[in-house]
Write a protein that holds these residues in place. Sequence first.
Motif, short mmCIF file in Angstrom:
data_model
loop_
_atom_site.label_atom_id
_atom_site.label_comp_id
_atom_site.label_asym_id
_atom_site.label_seq_id
_atom_site.Cartn_x
_atom_site.Cartn_y
_atom_site.Cartn_z
N LYS A 28 -3.27 -3.97 7.68
CA LYS A 28 -4.30 -4.52 6.80
C LYS A 28 -5.28 -3.42 6.41
N TYR A 29 -5.64 -2.56 7.35
CA TYR A 29 -6.57 -1.48 7.08
C TYR A 29 -6.02 -0.54 6.02
N GLU A 30 -4.74 -0.17 6.13
CA GLU A 30 -4.13 0.73 5.15
C GLU A 30 -4.11 0.09 3.76
N TRP A 31 -3.79 -1.20 3.71
CA TRP A 31 -3.72 -1.89 2.43
C TRP A 31 -5.10 -1.96 1.78
N VAL A 32 -6.11 -2.34 2.55
CA VAL A 32 -7.46 -2.45 2.01
C VAL A 32 -7.97 -1.07 1.57
N THR A 33 -7.66 -0.04 2.34
CA THR A 33 -8.07 1.31 1.98
C THR A 33 -7.45 1.72 0.64
N ARG A 74 -13.21 8.00 2.69
CA ARG A 74 -13.08 6.98 3.73
C ARG A 74 -13.75 5.70 3.24
N PRO A 75 -13.08 4.97 2.33
CA PRO A 75 -13.73 3.83 1.68
C PRO A 75 -14.01 2.65 2.61
N CYS A 76 -13.27 2.49 3.68
CA CYS A 76 -13.43 1.32 4.56
C CYS A 76 -13.92 1.71 5.94
#
Length: 94
Positions: A28-33, A74-76
């Motif tokens: 999920k982190y990779e997708w949101v990033t 580092r957007p997230c």
Amino acid sequence: MSTPGGAPIHKDQLKAKYIGTGDADMSKYEWVTNMHRDTLASHVGHHDQMSYYAVAQNESLGRVRKEFLEKMLRPCGRPPVGGKEEAYDKLING
């Protein structure tokens, strides 16, 4: 989906062309990033949107552009602790 000539595009070719499409193993982190980076890149690439944000924030266009480019690093925030393997073990073992 097909190319302009009418030839179909294979899923692997589509994923190679557009990295943000993801796969089953993507967290999920990779997708949101990826989504945040794509959005920020779109804002930086469209001058009218950058002008809108600059006026809304009462900042210069160059400063807003610089801030958006820095956010792309580092957007997230920091990645979550642990990797995919740890998350999978936690899911399996409870």
